[in-house]
Write a protein that holds these residues in place. Structure first.
Motif, PDB file in Angstrom:
ATOM      1  N   UNK A 480       0.819  -1.224   0.000  1.00 41.96           N
ATOM      2  CA  UNK A 480       0.000   0.000   0.000  1.00 41.96           C
ATOM      3  C   UNK A 480       0.851   1.271   0.000  1.00 41.96           C
ATOM      4  N   UNK A 481       1.551   1.496  -1.092  1.00 41.52           N
ATOM      5  CA  UNK A 481       2.388   2.690  -1.198  1.00 41.52           C
ATOM      6  C   UNK A 481       2.090   3.445  -2.467  1.00 41.52           C
ATOM      7  N   UNK A 482       3.125   4.043  -3.037  1.00 41.77           N
ATOM      8  CA  UNK A 482       2.957   4.815  -4.264  1.00 41.77           C
ATOM      9  C   UNK A 482       3.894   4.301  -5.343  1.00 41.77           C
ATOM     10  N   UNK A 483       3.460   4.404  -6.592  1.00 42.14           N
ATOM     11  CA  UNK A 483       4.336   4.092  -7.720  1.00 42.14           C
ATOM     12  C   UNK A 483       5.195   5.296  -8.086  1.00 42.14           C
ATOM     13  N   UNK A 491      -4.815   4.722  -6.544  1.00 41.44           N
ATOM     14  CA  UNK A 491      -4.303   3.650  -5.697  1.00 41.44           C
ATOM     15  C   UNK A 491      -5.407   3.262  -4.733  1.00 41.44           C
ATOM     16  N   UNK A 492      -5.539   1.966  -4.496  1.00 40.10           N
ATOM     17  CA  UNK A 492      -6.519   1.489  -3.531  1.00 40.10           C
ATOM     18  C   UNK A 492      -5.878   1.424  -2.159  1.00 40.10           C
ATOM     19  N   UNK A 493      -6.654   1.767  -1.160  1.00 41.12           N
ATOM     20  CA  UNK A 493      -6.175   1.751   0.215  1.00 41.12           C
ATOM     21  C   UNK A 493      -7.382   1.521   1.118  1.00 41.12           C
ATOM     22  N   UNK A 494      -7.244   1.792   2.416  1.00 41.95           N
ATOM     23  CA  UNK A 494      -8.394   1.669   3.316  1.00 41.95           C
ATOM     24  C   UNK A 494      -8.295   2.754   4.393  1.00 41.95           C
ATOM     25  N   UNK A 513      -5.986   8.577  -3.871  1.00 45.91           N
ATOM     26  CA  UNK A 513      -6.251   7.454  -2.971  1.00 45.91           C
ATOM     27  C   UNK A 513      -7.745   7.192  -2.887  1.00 45.91           C
ATOM     28  N   UNK A 514      -8.131   5.971  -3.182  1.00 45.59           N
ATOM     29  CA  UNK A 514      -9.529   5.571  -3.029  1.00 45.59           C
ATOM     30  C   UNK A 514      -9.575   4.532  -1.912  1.00 45.59           C
ATOM     31  N   UNK A 515     -10.233   4.916  -0.811  1.00 46.05           N
ATOM     32  CA  UNK A 515     -10.282   4.056   0.371  1.00 46.05           C
ATOM     33  C   UNK A 515     -11.435   3.068   0.270  1.00 46.05           C
ATOM     34  N   UNK A 516     -11.106   1.780   0.211  1.00 47.50           N
ATOM     35  CA  UNK A 516     -12.144   0.763   0.307  1.00 47.50           C
ATOM     36  C   UNK A 516     -12.751   0.848   1.707  1.00 47.50           C
ATOM     37  N   UNK A 517     -14.004   0.458   1.881  1.00 49.18           N
ATOM     38  CA  UNK A 517     -14.677   0.706   3.163  1.00 49.18           C
ATOM     39  C   UNK A 517     -14.020   0.040   4.373  1.00 49.18           C
ATOM     40  N   UNK A 518     -13.451  -1.160   4.195  1.00 52.15           N
ATOM     41  CA  UNK A 518     -12.964  -1.900   5.353  1.00 52.15           C
ATOM     42  C   UNK A 518     -11.457  -2.152   5.309  1.00 52.15           C
ATOM     43  N   UNK A 519     -11.038  -2.814   4.250  1.00 51.12           N
ATOM     44  CA  UNK A 519      -9.687  -3.366   4.245  1.00 51.12           C
ATOM     45  C   UNK A 519      -9.082  -3.351   2.850  1.00 51.12           C
ATOM     46  N   UNK A 520      -7.786  -3.225   2.817  1.00 49.67           N
ATOM     47  CA  UNK A 520      -7.003  -3.296   1.584  1.00 49.67           C
ATOM     48  C   UNK A 520      -6.823  -4.746   1.133  1.00 49.67           C
ATOM     49  N   UNK A 521      -6.868  -5.678   2.091  1.00 44.43           N
ATOM     50  CA  UNK A 521      -6.609  -7.088   1.812  1.00 44.43           C
ATOM     51  C   UNK A 521      -7.871  -7.926   1.995  1.00 44.43           C
TER      52      UNK A 521
END
Length: 740
Positions: A480-483, A491-494, A513-521
């Motif tokens: 979960x970093x940057x290119x 980039x997906x994150x949480x 950064x687009x934060x998924x609602x719960x988890x990155x994994x």
């Protein structure tokens, strides 16, 4: 009395000497030349042939003979031979002058043209060399060596299509020309066609089993094909034949790294660099071996050495960007290195216009009307790799009615590859496609959203994404970093990796950064895992801590945190994963400097996954690493009933533990400074009933959490893709149109 008759042998002729030379009877040819010269010291042809015969073993003698011949007659053939006696390092001007004079005397002399081209190529004047060689093959189409030289020069100029044609022609004319087979393989390798190149090299090996170049390249491709024992054998042979061959040593080191023979790898790289201190690839490979021992600072230094010697070395720069995250939790420093990479290696592609046929057509008026989006996933790790713990559950849950899933795999196929392929709408094995051709394939597939699952890790295809073959490009999963790339829009994150509203968080990334609602994994077990065991401390009488992360995460900051834990718990033991040899010695010395005696530490090596999971049965509490937390390793520990208290850092990779524990409802195991971390771990270690309860309940807790709810994760991921697509469509000028 009759007279005596003497049987006089006929006097040797130059024709006899020439015939012996052409027949390969070089000793006989030398003897006849010597007789001719003794009989007539002005026999220019005999002097010339004697010089040619001396070239291989006695260059000064050859030079003296050819100069005598030239003094007698200025012959174009003599001038070509004279040029061959010149030292290419110090006398290239003299050699070029001789060849130029030969061409004045005989303008279409193909041998002189060919040799002059070689001199220009050695000077880096490849365009001039190519022009001369084009003339040679036009004048003499059957000249195999000229086709070989032209193909090699064209390859150096980046013209792989014409290079391949010329090298194939050389092989057609001279099937035993091992150099042509080798260089043709190099052309195919450059184009990503490694399987075809491997077949060529295996054939070339039958022609000349002692050719070091063939052995070295063959070793590389056998390694890439996962045939490690064969790779090690051929590279060992190459080094035995040529102990001072730095590329063979460097590639042998790579095989040793893959086999976990890190000390042997370090020796090989050190020797390669002793022979060639400017060998950038060897510096980069050396850095990888140092990283495997946990010596991250030395690894970073090695990558920087590589770039100092070859600023265009993309692999070394990728390694540097990724490794920087193990050394610091300064997100802006990590970003700066990633941006330096992008500026150096991606700028030429970003300057070109992105040619795509996708039309802006969100069709979001109702669920029924939504167009089926084409999602492309790109990875070298669609195989038996930890990434598959996350891709398998998600791919299986994708809504294939709404999303067409296309996977672009550069992995060596195995059983996991087949399982992943069964979950995709379309599976493309792209090992034989270079970045340019793969980009075109993605355009032809009309991919709407292209997902990078590798970023700067091994096998990255940054130049592919820099070509922008899809209108929306996303980074996910690798870490979960940057290119650092302007070509990746999202980039997906949480909310735990990147807490919303915290000043400066989003500024650490070039992507949105687009934060998924719960988890990155979203985690799953691929095969039936071992059951969680009883708490080891109950029978051992002491707490056993463990860290089975890669040693590159075992930093000084990590050991500084752990020192307080072991000081508070003098009976506690520690299990670490590290390769045998210098890596373990270094870690023990480092731990001792932090007050942890070697007698309290036990090591395990890299293991097959089932054995690795069983190792958790020996561990009561997993110690997290800093500044790069455990990711997959922490999930594995939790699955096996082993809690992982965490110390939260400033970078996204340093908040992985926070994300995992928050999704499990275990925020009491999260600490925000070193003192709190020590207190959290020590308190847990002293509470055996709590540890036993966690041991028994963590697996069920995980199964009930967002971390393993693959259907929920897939819907959240798909909603993110819809948002990204709608955002792109709305940013496009002109009316929206339906897409076929």
């Amino acid at each position: 009395m009759s007279a005596l008759v003497h049987d006089c042998a006929p006097a040797p002729t130059f024709a006899d000497a020439l015939a012996a030379w052409r027949a390969g009877a070089h000793d006989e040819a030398r003897r006849r030349c010597a007789q001719l010269i003794e009989a007539d010291s002005c026999n220019a042809d005999a002097l010339h042939l004697a010089a040619v015969l001396a070239l291989d073993g006695d260059r000064p003698a050859a030079r003296a003979l050819i100069e005598r011949a030239l003094a007698l007659r200025e012959d174009p053939n003599f001038l070509v031979s004279f040029a061959l006696t010149c030292d290419p390092r110090t006398e290239s001007d003299i050699a070029m002058a001789a060849l130029t004079r030969a061409l004045e005397l005989k303008p279409d002399f193909t041998e002189a043209l060919n040799n002059l081209a070689n001199l220009h190529d050695a000077r880096g004047e490849r365009e001039r060399a190519a022009a001369l060689l084009e003339r040679v093959v036009t004048l003499e189409p059957q000249y195999a060596v000229a086709h070989y030289n032209l193909g090699s020069v064209l390859f150096g100029l980046g013209d792989c299509v014409r290079a391949e044609s010329e090298l194939r022609r050389a092989i057609e004319l001279a099937p035993g020309h091992v150099g042509a087979w080798n260089n043709l393989a190099n052309v195919l390798i450059a184009g990503g066609r490694e399987l075809a190149a491997l077949a060529l090299l295996e054939h070339a090996f039958t022609l000349d089993p002692d050719c070091v170049d063939i052995l070295t390249n063959l070793g590389v491709l056998l390694r890439n094909a996962g045939r490690m024992d064969e790779a090690r054998n051929v590279l060992t042979r190459a080094i035995a034949l040529a102990p001072a061959n730095a590329p063979a040593l460097s590639n042998y080191g790579n095989v040793c790294v893959d086999r976990g023979e890190i000390d042997e790898a370090l020796r090989a790289f050190a020797r390669a660099l002793e022979l060639r201190p400017d060998f950038a690839d060897a510096w980069s490979n050396y850095g990888n071996a140092l990283k495997a021992t946990g010596n991250i600072e030395a690894a970073l230094a090695a990558y920087r050495h590589a770039l100092a010697r070859d600023a265009a070395n993309e692999a070394a720069h990728c390694n540097l960007v990724y490794a920087t995250q193990f050394a610091t939790d300064d997100g802006m420093a990590i970003l700066a290195e990633a941006q330096r990479y992008a500026a150096r290696h991606e700028a030429p592609y970003l300057a070109a216009a992105a040619a795509r046929a996708n039309l802006p057509d969100p069709h979001d008026e109702s669920p029924v009307a939504k167009r089926r989006l084409r999602i492309g996933y790109v990875s070298p790790d669609f195989r038996d790799h930890c990434q598959s713990l996350f891709t398998l559950p998600v791919f299986a849950q994708h809504d294939h009615a709404q999303f067409e899933i296309i996977c672009y795999s550069s992995a060596q196929p195995d059983g996991i590859t087949a399982r992943l392929a069964a979950t995709a709408g379309l599976w493309r094995d792209v090992r034989e496609l270079d970045d340019a051709h793969l980009a075109q394939q993605i355009r032809d597939d009309r991919i709407d959203i292209l997902v990078d699952l590798t970023m700067h890790m091994a096998g990255a295809r940054r130049a592919l994404f820099a070509r922008r073959p899809a209108p929306v490009q996303v980074a996910w999963l690798a870490y979960p970093g940057t290119t650092g790339s302007a070509a990746i829009g999202w980039r997906l994150t949480d909310p735990w990796l990147d807490p919303p509203g915290v000043p400066g968080i989003d500024a650490q990334y070039t992507e949105r950064s687009l934060r998924l609602p719960d988890t990155f994994w979203c985690y799953a077990q691929i095969d039936a895992p071992p059951e969680a065991s009883a708490l080891p401390a109950v029978t051992a009488g002491h707490i056993t801590f463990g860290c089975l992360n890669n040693p590159c995460k075992l930093t000084d900051a990590t050991f500084a945190q752990w020192s307080g834990i072991f000081a508070a718990l003098p009976d506690a033991r520690l299990v670490l994963m590290a390769p045998p040899g210098r890596a373990r010695e270094r870690l023990l010395a480092w731990l001792a400097a932090h007050g942890v005696d070697a007698a309290r530490v036990r090591f395990v090596g890299f293991q097959p996954r089932t054995d690795y999971l069983r190792t958790w049965a020996q561990i009561d509490i997993a110690l997290d690493t800093f500044p790069y937390n455990g990711h997959t390793t922490s999930l594995d520990a939790l699955w096996m009933g082993v809690p992982v208290p965490t110390r939260v850092g400033r970078s996204a990779v340093g908040r992985a533990g926070l994300s995992l524990l928050a999704n499990l409802g275990l925020l009491e195991l999260v600490a925000y400074d070193d003192t709190a971390y020590v207190h959290t771990v020590v308190s847990l270690a002293r509470d055996l009933p709590r540890l036993a309860e966690l041991r028994a309940s963590l697996r069920a807790r995980m199964e009930a959490s967002p971390l393993m709810d693959s259907a929920r994760f897939a819907r959240n991921l798909e909603a993110a893709y819809r948002l990204m697509w709608r955002d792109w469509c709305e940013a496009q000028p002109g009316p929206r149109q339906a897409q076929a």
